[in-house]
Design an enzyme around this catalytic site. Structure first.
Site, PDB file in Angstrom:
ATOM      1  CB  SER A 129     -12.311   1.182   1.004  1.00  0.00           C
ATOM      2  OG  SER A 129     -12.052   0.199   0.017  1.00  0.00           O
ATOM      3  CE  LYS A 183     -14.527   3.508  -0.746  1.00  0.00           C
ATOM      4  NZ  LYS A 183     -15.820   3.160  -1.160  1.00  0.00           N
ATOM      5  CG  HIS A 186     -10.436   3.709  -2.745  1.00  0.00           C
ATOM      6  ND1 HIS A 186     -11.489   2.859  -3.080  1.00  0.00           N
ATOM      7  CD2 HIS A 186      -9.532   2.920  -2.117  1.00  0.00           C
ATOM      8  CE1 HIS A 186     -11.226   1.640  -2.674  1.00  0.00           C
ATOM      9  NE2 HIS A 186     -10.037   1.641  -2.085  1.00  0.00           N
ATOM     10  CG  ASN A 187     -15.059   3.581  -4.791  1.00  0.00           C
ATOM     11  OD1 ASN A 187     -14.247   3.303  -3.924  1.00  0.00           O
ATOM     12  ND2 ASN A 187     -16.349   3.368  -4.653  1.00  0.00           N
ATOM     13  CD  GLU A 190     -13.486  -0.495  -6.006  1.00  0.00           C
ATOM     14  OE1 GLU A 190     -13.161  -0.086  -4.878  1.00  0.00           O
ATOM     15  OE2 GLU A 190     -14.669  -0.751  -6.301  1.00  0.00           O
TER      16      GLU A 190
HETATM   17  C1  6PG Z   1     -14.920  -0.390  -1.414  1.00  0.00           C
HETATM   18  C2  6PG Z   1     -15.740  -0.361  -2.672  1.00  0.00           C
HETATM   19  C3  6PG Z   1     -17.187  -0.135  -2.432  1.00  0.00           C
HETATM   20  C4  6PG Z   1     -17.963   0.087  -3.713  1.00  0.00           C
HETATM   21  C5  6PG Z   1     -18.087  -1.107  -4.541  1.00  0.00           C
HETATM   22  C6  6PG Z   1     -19.114  -0.982  -5.656  1.00  0.00           C
HETATM   23  O1  6PG Z   1     -13.988   0.398  -1.393  1.00  0.00           O
HETATM   24  O2  6PG Z   1     -15.181  -1.186  -0.499  1.00  0.00           O
HETATM   25  O3  6PG Z   1     -15.268   0.695  -3.467  1.00  0.00           O
HETATM   26  O4  6PG Z   1     -17.339   0.991  -1.614  1.00  0.00           O
HETATM   27  O5  6PG Z   1     -19.220   0.520  -3.379  1.00  0.00           O
HETATM   28  O6  6PG Z   1     -16.873  -1.527  -5.041  1.00  0.00           O
HETATM   29  O7  6PG Z   1     -18.741  -0.154  -6.672  1.00  0.00           O
HETATM   30  P1  6PG Z   1     -19.461  -0.334  -8.080  1.00  0.00           P
HETATM   31  O8  6PG Z   1     -20.745  -1.086  -7.847  1.00  0.00           O
HETATM   32  O9  6PG Z   1     -19.737   1.042  -8.574  1.00  0.00           O
HETATM   33  O10 6PG Z   1     -18.516  -1.122  -8.925  1.00  0.00           O
END
Ligand code: 6PG
Length: 472
Positions: A129, A183, A186-187, A190
């Protein structure tokens, strides 16, 4: 040239930046890309003058690497990974190690780890990430696989990772697909935080008539608080301040209101539903993106389905940091973390990952997209009590909930009054209200289930399982 320490397959932006990071940290590298022209361009451009060599077939690539080989794949998740494993494995030797640094579905990684380990190769599924900048300067890395495989890449990833006061933002996560699972969660968090900040923005815009530049000032204030100081709040301020070079107006107001997604938020929700963990804030952040994609329908619906119309809401002032929205954002973000962590704990139990939540909080403190000062408090909470059933029960977090719940409640009720959708704020409020309610109305659900389907129920006044012939 001596054999390379590190191999990279896939020269996309993330791949390029990770190999430059590895090389800068003393690992001479060999790169391979399916399209040879991409390799040539990279070597003539950003990769020139560095300890980086190209290879134009997988056999040449493997031959140029020292043993045991450490090969990072930065390619599209899914079939491309299986295809690459199938093409490269005839050239690999016992002990060589493949690392998948993309956003793979954790169950695919489970399968690949088992398959490759059974053939005496190492396999690591590693969440990475931090976006393109993080990959170059120091990402947060979440590697899962066997401990032995991790030991083989440890010096490499510890050097490449972001550093915070108490160490690098990488640690051994656990066996199988655990790295990719962590991960994914984590997303999910996010997604939650992004939607929460979008809701605060919409409330400021439509409920208080505040301009983006003033909102940016509010976000700046928020970013100075321990509870909110984070990368995502920081970049939200930047986004709100940025002007369109042509019109001179705020750029955010010219962006189409349709949010994309690549799947990790959805996977978080699917896993949570499968494992029986409530993640309503994260779920609503995915739903919000889905509804946003119905843009043409929404435009039509606006003239057919009527809301209460514009009104000025009681949301505080920019001078006091829009107190109810600030508190709503803080508690909703805390709810996202609480839900994500509850999911990690349950996955750890089901899949025997033996996850160390304090250790995960530690490696999320730097490098990654959800890095935030709050993670120190999360780390402290799980260091003190590794079995904490919910983050919000930790004394520091409980005090935050008790202090800020009126603000969250006010933000949600004002939004409801004005017809402004706040799915994550409302879901977080309902999550907290449900969790703090000793007796929920599910006694009645049980009664109905027993009434129509003899599903039985338990009683609060005696032991056993009961069925009633309900009069109907
Ligand atoms: C990271 C992000 C990354 C992720 C994007 C896109 O931790 O660097 O999580 O890995 O791929 O944020 O996510 P979406 O396109 O699904 O919003």
């Amino acid at each position: 040239m001596a054999k390379g320490h590190f191999g990279l397959i896939g020269l996309g932006v993330m791949g390029e930046n990770l190999v430059l990071n590895a090389e800068r940290n003393g690992f001479s590298s060999v790169v391979y890309n399916r399209t040879p022209q991409k390799t040539e361009e990279f070597l003539a451009g950003r990769g020139s003058g560095k300890q980086i060599e190209g290879a134009y077939s997988l056999q040449e690539f493997v031959d140029k690497l020292e043993r045991p080989r450490r090969i990072l794949m930065m390619i599209k998740a899914g079939q491309a990974i299986d295809d690459t494993i199938a093409s490269i494995s005839p050239y690999l030797e016992q002990g060589d190690l493949l690392i998948d640094g993309g956003n793979s579905l954790y169950s695919d990684t489970e399968r690949r780890v088992a398959e490759l380990e059974s053939r005496s190769f190492g396999y690591i599924g590693m969440g990475v990430s931090g976006g393109a900048k993080g990959a170059l300067e120091g990402p947060s890395m979440m590697p899962g696989g066997t401990r032995q495989a991790y030991e083989d890449i440890r010096s490499l990833v510890e050097r490449m990772a972001a550093k915070v006061d108490d160490g690098p933002c990488v640690t051994y996560i656990g066996p199988g697909g655990s790295g990719h699972f962590v991960k994914t969660v984590h997303n999910g968090i996010e997604y939650g935080v992004e939607q929460i900040l979008a809701e605060a923005y919409d409330m400021m815009k439509r409920g208080a008539g505040i301009e983006p530049a003033v909102m940016a000032d509010v976000l700046g204030q928020w970013n100075s608080m321990e509870e909110l100081s984070s990368y995502l709040v920081e970049i939200t301020e930047v986004c709100l301040r940025t002007r369109d070079p042509e019109s001179g107006g705020p750029l955010t107001e010219l962006i189409l209101d349709v949010a994309g997604q690549k799947g990790t938020g959805l996977w978080t929700v699917i896993s949570a539903l499968e494992m029986g963990v409530a993640v309503p804030t994260i779920y609503e952040s995915v739903n919000a993106r889905v509804l946003s994609s119905l843009q043409a329908e929404r435009v039509k619906a606006e003239s057919v389905l009527h809301g209460p119309g514009p009104m000025t809401l009681d949301l505080g002032t920019p001078g006091n940091g829009m107190a109810p929205l600030r508190d709503a954002s803080i508690l909703s973000i805390m709810a996202s973390y609480a839900q994500g962590i509850a999911l990690l704990q349950e996955a750890s139990r089901i899949h025997h990952y033996d996850l160390n939540i304090a250790g995960i909080a530690q490696i999320w403190k730097g490098g990654c997209i959800i890095r935030a000062r709050l993670l120190q408090r999360i780390q402290d909470a799980y260091r003190q009590n590794g079995e904490l059933p919910n983050l919000l029960l930790d004394p520091w977090f409980a005090e935050q909930v008790n202090r800020r719940l009126p603000g969250l409640r006010q933000a949600v009720s004002e939004a409801v009054r004005a017809g402004i959708p706040v799915p994550c704020f409302a879901a977080s409020l309902n999550y907290i209200d449900s969790y703090r309610t000793a007796r929920l109305p599910q006694n009645l659900v049980q009664a109905m289930r027993d009434c129509f389907g003899s599903h039985t129920y338990q009683r609060i006044d005696r032991e056993g399982t009961f069925h009633t012939e309900w009069l109907s």
